[in-house]
Design an enzyme around this catalytic site. Structure first.
Site, short mmCIF file in Angstrom:
data_model
loop_
_atom_site.label_atom_id
_atom_site.label_comp_id
_atom_site.label_asym_id
_atom_site.label_seq_id
_atom_site.Cartn_x
_atom_site.Cartn_y
_atom_site.Cartn_z
CD GLU A 140 -11.86 4.63 -3.52
OE1 GLU A 140 -12.92 4.10 -3.91
OE2 GLU A 140 -11.79 5.83 -3.17
CG HIS A 144 14.77 4.47 7.25
ND1 HIS A 144 14.40 4.28 5.95
CD2 HIS A 144 14.93 5.81 7.41
CE1 HIS A 144 14.32 5.46 5.33
NE2 HIS A 144 14.65 6.40 6.20
N GLY A 145 16.49 0.52 9.41
CA GLY A 145 16.83 -0.17 10.65
C GLY A 145 15.97 0.28 11.81
CD GLN A 156 26.50 -6.91 -4.97
OE1 GLN A 156 26.48 -8.04 -4.52
NE2 GLN A 156 27.21 -6.56 -6.05
CB SER A 193 -15.76 -6.21 -0.34
OG SER A 193 -14.50 -5.88 0.23
CD GLU A 232 -7.83 -9.86 -0.14
OE1 GLU A 232 -6.71 -10.21 0.28
OE2 GLU A 232 -8.28 -8.70 0.01
N PRO A 259 -21.49 -1.11 8.26
CG PRO A 259 -22.07 -0.58 10.47
CD PRO A 259 -22.42 -0.24 9.05
#
Length: 402
Positions: free
Chosen positions: A384, A359-360, A300, A137, A388, A133
């Site tokens: 993993e 896909h809107g 386009q 990192s 940062e 907890p």
């Protein structure tokens, strides 16, 4: 026009690699994808039958030497299969990491050989429990304690983000055997331990709580409370990936760090798989959906968005292949693995987000797979080692610290 999956170009292509990739691609499309479509909306777990099918192909032993029953291949092939599987369901690409000799580096050589053979057969699949907890990192901040008691170690503490812990055959636990001495790095005294267990349950002394995730379904993830969990001395590990030292005060944490270099390239390949799925689904949707009397793929702006997405996926794929090759050549490649993890995962978030936009309104429903890709891609920038942390690794190798 149907989306065409990527080919394996020179200089990476060999007959064996192409066959391996195509086998994994077919399996992902025909077996994994229907299961993902059915179970992911329920936050369901992948069935054991699916894992057994993968085991029968030898994929849990991709990187295990042939002398131990594995395929004797490299990080490149491991990531090649993982990208294909992740294109269908991220968690299935991830489950491979829980074989590959994980949980085999015990101090007893005979036991190590037996476990390697089991791992190669997919009969020794584990869960990795490093974070806590208050230590994610910053793994050097791990506070779970391992205290020697005769020929056992007694583990006490709280671990978080233990994926597949219930279904696993073992849990690898990073614990502190002593506090650092003056002048030592904060990681001194951290060692991995092997907690052997029965599938579907937890051993005495471990209480588990499911963490409710927004994505990365396919297996459950837990917070584990360890209360005097006893581990035999023979189940103290010399290194997560086979190259750590046997001294309980030296090798363990360094081996974790070395293993993370492989894990970062593996994560990049998985992120590419997820992003590729988004591109292929978006390509199909742009031809299917009509507005203003024609397919939206004729506009386009949308065509160019798809082109950018495809180019970024191809770029990240080329990079993970290069990084995997460096690792297979014995290079540490610390900067390269951090770079490819950073770029590929951030790319996956961007590409899946753009796929939802293409896909809107339909993309913001559970009727389309694209929302699954978006949820899963978001995690890849965190596990993993966060983006940062990757930037810190890269910059620390470019600029000296005072």
């Amino acid at each position: 026009m149907a989306p065409e999956p990527p080919v394996l170009p020179s200089p990476w292509a060999t007959e064996a690699r192409v066959a391996l990739m195509e086998d994994a691609r077919t399996f992902a499309r025909d077996v994994v994808l229907p299961i993902a479509d059915r179970l992911d909306p329920q936050k369901g777990e992948m069935p054991r039958e699916l894992i057994d099918q993968m085991a029968s192909k030898g994929w849990f032993g991709l990187t295990i030497p042939a002398e131990h029953g594995g395929m004797g291949l490299g990080v490149f092939e491991y990531c090649l299969v993982s990208e294909e599987l992740s294109r269908a369901w991220l968690s299935v690409g991830s489950i491979l990491a829980r074989g590959q000799g994980l949980g085999t580096q015990t101090i007893d050589d005979e036991r190590r050989r037996a476990l390697l053979a089991r791992s190669a057969r997919g009969e020794w699949i584990g869960s990795i429990s490093l974070s806590e907890p208050t230590a994610g990192s910053d793994l050097a901040g791990v506070q779970t304690r391992a205290v020697r008691d005769g020929d056992h170690w007694v583990l006490t503490g709280t671990k978080r983000w233990a994926g597949f812990a219930q279904g696993a055959d073992f849990i690898e636990v990073l614990a502190r055997v002593r506090d650092p001495n003056d002048g030592e790095p904060r990681s001194a005294g951290l060692e991995p331990f092997l907690v052997v267990k029965e599938r579907g349950s937890f051993p005495e002394g471990i209480t588990a709580k499911v963490i409710d995730k927004i994505g990365y379904h396919g297996f459950l993830t837990f917070e584990l409370a360890l209360d005097a969990v006893r581990v035999p001395e023979n189940d103290r590990l010399t290194g997560l990936y086979g190259d750590g030292g046997s001294d309980a005060d030296s090798g363990g944490f360094a081996s974790v760090q070395r293993g993370l270099n492989i894990a970062r390239v593996h994560t990049a390949a998985r992120a590419v798989g997820v992003a590729r799925a988004a591109v292929e689904d978006a390509q199909a949707y742009l031809q299917e959906r009509e507005q203003f009397g024609r397919a939206i793929g004729d506009f386009q702006a949308l065509r160019f968005a798809l082109a950018d997405m495809a180019a970024e996926v191809a770029q990240a794929r080329a990079f993970w292949r290069q990084a995997a090759h460096l690792l297979d050549q014995g290079e540490p490649a610390e900067s390269e693995t951090a770079m490819v993890k950073l770029l590929a995962t951030e790319m996956a978030v961007k590409v899946t987000n753009q796929a939802m936009q293409l896909h809107g309104g339909n993309g913001y429903t559970t009727e389309r797979r694209v929302e699954r890709y978006w949820r899963d891609a978001r995690l890849t920038t965190i596990f993993e080692g966060t983006s940062e942390i990757q930037r810190r690794i890269i910059s620390d190798r470019m600029l000296p610290r005072p």
